[in-house]
Design a protein around this motif. Structure first.
Motif, PDB file in Angstrom:
ATOM      1  N   LEU A 524      28.139  36.082 -14.467  1.00  0.00           N
ATOM      2  CA  LEU A 524      29.199  36.694 -15.294  1.00  0.00           C
ATOM      3  C   LEU A 524      28.623  37.349 -16.547  1.00  0.00           C
ATOM      4  CD1 LEU A 524      31.914  33.838 -15.149  1.00  0.00           C
ATOM      5  CD2 LEU A 524      31.822  35.947 -13.793  1.00  0.00           C
ATOM      6  N   GLY A 525      27.355  37.686 -16.494  1.00  0.00           N
ATOM      7  CA  GLY A 525      26.690  38.233 -17.677  1.00  0.00           C
ATOM      8  C   GLY A 525      27.380  39.459 -18.227  1.00  0.00           C
ATOM      9  N   GLU A 526      27.757  40.387 -17.383  1.00  0.00           N
ATOM     10  CA  GLU A 526      28.377  41.608 -17.870  1.00  0.00           C
ATOM     11  C   GLU A 526      29.750  41.338 -18.484  1.00  0.00           C
ATOM     12  OE1 GLU A 526      28.567  44.499 -14.842  1.00  0.00           O
ATOM     13  OE2 GLU A 526      26.378  44.652 -14.591  1.00  0.00           O
ATOM     14  N   VAL A 527      30.497  40.419 -17.833  1.00  0.00           N
ATOM     15  CA  VAL A 527      31.836  40.100 -18.350  1.00  0.00           C
ATOM     16  C   VAL A 527      31.736  39.416 -19.715  1.00  0.00           C
ATOM     17  CG1 VAL A 527      33.945  38.779 -17.942  1.00  0.00           C
ATOM     18  CG2 VAL A 527      32.783  39.905 -16.023  1.00  0.00           C
ATOM     19  N   VAL A 528      30.792  38.458 -19.780  1.00  0.00           N
ATOM     20  CA  VAL A 528      30.607  37.734 -21.058  1.00  0.00           C
ATOM     21  C   VAL A 528      30.091  38.692 -22.126  1.00  0.00           C
ATOM     22  CG1 VAL A 528      29.291  35.918 -22.218  1.00  0.00           C
ATOM     23  CG2 VAL A 528      30.252  35.513 -19.935  1.00  0.00           C
ATOM     24  N   ALA A 529      29.216  39.604 -21.739  1.00  0.00           N
ATOM     25  CA  ALA A 529      28.680  40.564 -22.706  1.00  0.00           C
ATOM     26  C   ALA A 529      29.778  41.470 -23.241  1.00  0.00           C
ATOM     27  CB  ALA A 529      27.577  41.393 -22.045  1.00  0.00           C
ATOM     28  N   CYS A 530      30.847  41.652 -22.470  1.00  0.00           N
ATOM     29  CA  CYS A 530      31.972  42.463 -22.928  1.00  0.00           C
ATOM     30  C   CYS A 530      32.941  41.640 -23.778  1.00  0.00           C
ATOM     31  CB  CYS A 530      32.686  43.045 -21.692  1.00  0.00           C
ATOM     32  SG  CYS A 530      34.196  43.970 -22.105  1.00  0.00           S
ATOM     33  N   GLU A 544      30.475  29.812 -37.922  1.00  0.00           N
ATOM     34  CA  GLU A 544      31.204  30.204 -36.710  1.00  0.00           C
ATOM     35  C   GLU A 544      30.281  30.977 -35.765  1.00  0.00           C
ATOM     36  OE1 GLU A 544      35.822  30.963 -37.649  1.00  0.00           O
ATOM     37  OE2 GLU A 544      34.472  32.210 -38.848  1.00  0.00           O
ATOM     38  N   ARG A 545      29.474  31.864 -36.314  1.00  0.00           N
ATOM     39  CA  ARG A 545      28.562  32.654 -35.488  1.00  0.00           C
ATOM     40  C   ARG A 545      27.503  31.760 -34.842  1.00  0.00           C
ATOM     41  NH1 ARG A 545      29.458  36.152 -39.971  1.00  0.00           N
ATOM     42  NH2 ARG A 545      27.500  35.549 -41.008  1.00  0.00           N
ATOM     43  N   THR A 546      27.064  30.760 -35.622  1.00  0.00           N
ATOM     44  CA  THR A 546      26.070  29.831 -35.073  1.00  0.00           C
ATOM     45  C   THR A 546      26.648  29.060 -33.886  1.00  0.00           C
ATOM     46  OG1 THR A 546      25.054  29.563 -37.252  1.00  0.00           O
ATOM     47  CG2 THR A 546      24.618  27.847 -35.636  1.00  0.00           C
ATOM     48  N   VAL A 547      27.873  28.554 -34.054  1.00  0.00           N
ATOM     49  CA  VAL A 547      28.525  27.820 -32.964  1.00  0.00           C
ATOM     50  C   VAL A 547      28.727  28.739 -31.760  1.00  0.00           C
ATOM     51  CG1 VAL A 547      30.660  26.664 -32.259  1.00  0.00           C
ATOM     52  CG2 VAL A 547      29.658  26.192 -34.500  1.00  0.00           C
ATOM     53  N   HIS A 548      29.132  29.977 -32.004  1.00  0.00           N
ATOM     54  CA  HIS A 548      29.363  30.950 -30.928  1.00  0.00           C
ATOM     55  C   HIS A 548      28.088  31.172 -30.113  1.00  0.00           C
ATOM     56  CE1 HIS A 548      31.434  34.516 -29.167  1.00  0.00           C
ATOM     57  NE2 HIS A 548      30.160  34.903 -29.003  1.00  0.00           N
ATOM     58  N   GLN A 549      27.004  31.365 -30.816  1.00  0.00           N
ATOM     59  CA  GLN A 549      25.756  31.667 -30.111  1.00  0.00           C
ATOM     60  C   GLN A 549      25.233  30.452 -29.350  1.00  0.00           C
ATOM     61  OE1 GLN A 549      23.161  33.294 -33.064  1.00  0.00           O
ATOM     62  NE2 GLN A 549      24.138  35.319 -33.005  1.00  0.00           N
ATOM     63  N   ALA A 550      25.657  29.265 -29.756  1.00  0.00           N
ATOM     64  CA  ALA A 550      25.251  28.071 -29.017  1.00  0.00           C
ATOM     65  C   ALA A 550      25.994  27.961 -27.698  1.00  0.00           C
ATOM     66  CB  ALA A 550      25.524  26.829 -29.868  1.00  0.00           C
ATOM     67  N   ILE A 551      27.192  28.528 -27.631  1.00  0.00           N
ATOM     68  CA  ILE A 551      27.985  28.468 -26.396  1.00  0.00           C
ATOM     69  C   ILE A 551      27.711  29.680 -25.523  1.00  0.00           C
ATOM     70  CG2 ILE A 551      30.318  28.355 -25.439  1.00  0.00           C
ATOM     71  CD1 ILE A 551      29.432  25.841 -26.949  1.00  0.00           C
ATOM     72  N   MET A 552      27.713  30.868 -26.126  1.00  0.00           N
ATOM     73  CA  MET A 552      27.423  32.103 -25.406  1.00  0.00           C
ATOM     74  C   MET A 552      26.011  32.536 -25.769  1.00  0.00           C
ATOM     75  SD  MET A 552      30.964  34.312 -25.626  1.00  0.00           S
ATOM     76  CE  MET A 552      32.440  33.743 -24.782  1.00  0.00           C
ATOM     77  N   PRO A 553      25.175  32.738 -24.775  1.00  0.00           N
ATOM     78  CA  PRO A 553      23.774  33.095 -25.065  1.00  0.00           C
ATOM     79  C   PRO A 553      23.678  34.287 -26.003  1.00  0.00           C
ATOM     80  CG  PRO A 553      24.092  32.667 -22.729  1.00  0.00           C
ATOM     81  CD  PRO A 553      25.458  32.656 -23.344  1.00  0.00           C
ATOM     82  N   GLY A 555      21.782  36.729 -26.062  1.00  0.00           N
ATOM     83  CA  GLY A 555      21.588  38.017 -25.435  1.00  0.00           C
ATOM     84  C   GLY A 555      22.878  38.694 -25.063  1.00  0.00           C
ATOM     85  N   THR A 556      23.919  37.900 -24.944  1.00  0.00           N
ATOM     86  CA  THR A 556      25.198  38.498 -24.538  1.00  0.00           C
ATOM     87  C   THR A 556      25.933  39.124 -25.705  1.00  0.00           C
ATOM     88  OG1 THR A 556      26.404  36.433 -24.897  1.00  0.00           O
ATOM     89  CG2 THR A 556      25.441  36.761 -22.730  1.00  0.00           C
ATOM     90  N   VAL A 557      25.466  38.895 -26.963  1.00  0.00           N
ATOM     91  CA  VAL A 557      26.210  39.423 -28.107  1.00  0.00           C
ATOM     92  C   VAL A 557      25.347  40.290 -29.000  1.00  0.00           C
ATOM     93  CG1 VAL A 557      27.791  37.471 -28.146  1.00  0.00           C
ATOM     94  CG2 VAL A 557      25.650  37.334 -29.427  1.00  0.00           C
ATOM     95  N   VAL A 558      24.176  40.659 -28.469  1.00  0.00           N
ATOM     96  CA  VAL A 558      23.289  41.440 -29.327  1.00  0.00           C
ATOM     97  C   VAL A 558      23.919  42.755 -29.716  1.00  0.00           C
ATOM     98  CG1 VAL A 558      21.163  40.410 -28.514  1.00  0.00           C
ATOM     99  CG2 VAL A 558      22.165  42.317 -27.236  1.00  0.00           C
TER     100      VAL A 558
END
Length: 576
Positions: A524-530, A544-553, A555-558
């Motif tokens: 689901l990489g493309e979906v999560v990246a969107c 909040e951003r730190t917690v987010h990046q711990a759940i969603m890789p 690379g998906t939010v670069v």
């Protein structure tokens, strides 16, 4: 009904809708409670400002009292008051001397009156004896007139002595009572005045020190209140993070209802949904932990208010105990002492006026008596020469003038006695005048204007005492108000008691909904990246951003745009 909702109902886990309602209720409650807490703290800050202003007024009152301190004057008054019994005894002694001098003069005046009666008797005898002799008829009447004139002078002299004697008796009677009261009251008044005058500065110093301590405590509470107000941003942070979780769930719902979301198969949809639920649960858990930590610090700070308030009230009570001597404040004791001194000084002035009046009357009487003595001497000389002329005439007349010659000889002898009495009176007048001068000197030895100065001192002390009572009363009221407001703030600011439980329940529901296992999202990489960047844009806090990046890789939010503002800038708008 979605699959996850149906599953939630089957397993007894709260649904997304249930959690949404709880989150909204929690958000509303957080907003309300923190707004109330901020209002309470601002009210505490206002009453603390009033307390500090009242302390400043007390300090100014104490400084004003010290600036216009009458202690030095009062201590100088002590010496004057201490001398009053001795001065009054001296005045009484001088009055007694004056009375004795007057009594001595009265003896000589009585002799003169007796002499004048003899002279008048002899003059009448001359008139009778010379009734048959024409040239003596006018002489006898003339000498009688002179004797009557002299008698009038002597009687006038005696009348003035009588008047003076009455004044002396009044002055002595009044002064004797004053002297007795002095012996009874002056030592105690002097002791109280001296004691109060010496301790007034110590009381002022003690009150000033206590006022400073109260000021330090009040300013310490003021700083704590300011710190707590600043810490209340945790409420706005918590509210925002709840809103971000709500928005995250809304974004998920919108995505699932979009064409892109519908294009996913059921399994992919559930895994994506579970991933976002894990993200929301993680954000809520982190938020609850931060809330518990920061609100615990707030509660700990406001709990310490109680100790500070107790100390302020104890110091306020100590100020009042220092101040409540004689049923008012320490300056009331001084006011009573000065008032007692003023009453005594007024008595002194009354006695002094009485003695001064006697002194002036004595001086005037002495001058009048001297004039009267000269008149009596003149009468005596007239009688002497008239009698001498008569003797010469009688000698020329022979046997016819013998009887008249004998009577006029007696006239000359008794007229000479007037000189003796007059000389004795003149000598007595010297002591008379000295006694009068001594009374005047005793009167002038008292400090002039002392009563007016003491009266002014009483007015100043009473004004200072009234001001002190007023300011301490206001201070006491503000102290009670501070205690009341702080007591209210402790109950209003105990956020953990209700809010902590509500927020923890929301976090638990999200954790239960998400489950223990993180879903596989490799496909689901493309979906999560969107979807990830859309959620990532919500965050205004680094955590909040730190917690987010711990759940969603990561690379998906670069590609997600990150807010340029730092946390301080974001917090600037967080306070209520």
């Amino acid at each position: 009904m979605t699959y996850s909702t149906a599953l939630a109902h089957q397993t007894g886990v709260a649904t997304v809708s249930d959690i949404g309602r709880k989150l909204e209720a929690a958000r509303t409650q957080v907003e309300k409670r923190f707004l109330e807490g901020g209002s309470v703290l601002l009210a505490v800050m206002d009453v603390l400002n009033s307390l500090l202003a009242s302390l400043d007024n007390v300090t100014r009152t104490l400084d004003a009292g010290a600036a216009s301190d009458t202690t030095a004057d009062l201590l100088a008054t002590v010496k004057s008051l201490s001398e009053l019994p001795q001065l009054e005894n001296m005045r009484q002694s001088n009055l007694q001397v004056l009375s004795s001098s007057g009594a001595g003069l009265r003896t000589h005046v009585a002799d003169m009156q007796e002499t004048m009666r003899y002279l008048q008797t002899f003059a009448v005898t001359v008139k009778i004896t010379g009734a048959g002799i024409a040239e003596f008829a006018g002489f006898a009447e003339e000498i009688l007139d002179r004797i009557r004139s002299g008698t009038s002078e002597v009687n006038n002299f005696a009348g003035q002595l009588n008047s003076l004697e009455k004044e002396l008796k009044v002055a002595q009677t009044f002064g004797s009572g004053i002297a007795q009261r002095y012996e009874q009251t002056v030592p105690a008044v002097v002791g109280a005045l001296q004691r109060d005058a010496q301790t007034i500065s110590e009381h002022r110093k003690k009150l000033s020190e206590i006022a400073k301590q109260v000021g330090v405590l009040a300013r310490g509470v003021q700083n704590k209140v300011a710190t707590t107000l600043s810490a209340l941003q945790i409420g706005d942070i918590t509210r925002q993070r709840i809103e971000h979780v709500q928005s995250t769930l809304t974004i998920l719902d919108e995505f699932q209802n979009s064409d892109e979301g519908r294009s996913l198969d059921r399994d992919a949809q559930l895994r994506l949904q579970n991933l976002v639920h894990h993200l929301a649960a993680a954000q809520m858990v982190d938020m609850v932990q931060a809330f518990q930590r920061d609100s615990s610090s707030v509660v700990q700070t406001i709990t310490s208010f109680s100790n500070d308030t107790r100390d302020i009230l104890n110091l306020r009570a100590e100020m009042q105990s220092q101040d409540e001597t004689k049923g008012g404040n320490f300056m009331r004791a001084l006011e009573e002492s000065v008032s007692a001194a003023h009453a005594i000084v007024k008595q002194v002035e009354t006695a002094s006026l009485q003695a001064n009046h006697v002194s002036q009357s004595t001086t005037a009487t002495a001058a009048n008596l001297l004039t009267g003595i000269e008149n009596i001497r003149a009468v005596k000389m007239d009688i002497h020469y008239m009698a001498l002329n008569t003797n010469l005439r009688c000698s020329r007349m022979g046997e016819e003038g013998r009887s008249i010659n004998v009577v006029t000889g007696e006239l000359r002898i008794f007229a000479a006695k007037l000189d003796e009495s007059a000389d004795a009176i003149v000598n007595g007048l010297t002591g008379f005048e000295e006694a009068a001068s001594a009374i005047a000197a005793t009167d002038s030895s008292g400090e002039p204007g002392l009563a007016e100065r003491l009266s002014a001192a009483i007015g100043n002390i009473r004004s200072a005492a009234n001001a002190m009572e007023t300011e301490l009363g206001i201070l006491s009221e503000h102290g009670r108000e501070v205690a009341s407001k702080i007591g209210l703030s402790i109950s209003k600011l105990d956020f953990q008691n209700d809010l902590g439980e509500v927020l923890a329940a929301c976090a638990d529901d999200l954790c239960d909904l998400a489950g223990d296992t993180m879903p596989a999202i490799d496909d689901l990489g493309e979906v999560v990246a969107c979807l990830g960047p859309r959620i990532f844009k919500l965050y205004t806090m680094a955590q909040e951003r730190t917690v987010h990046q711990a759940i969603m890789p990561a690379g998906t939010v670069v590609a997600a745009p990150v807010a340029a503002a730092n946390d301080d800038e974001l917090f600037a708008d967080a306070l209520f």
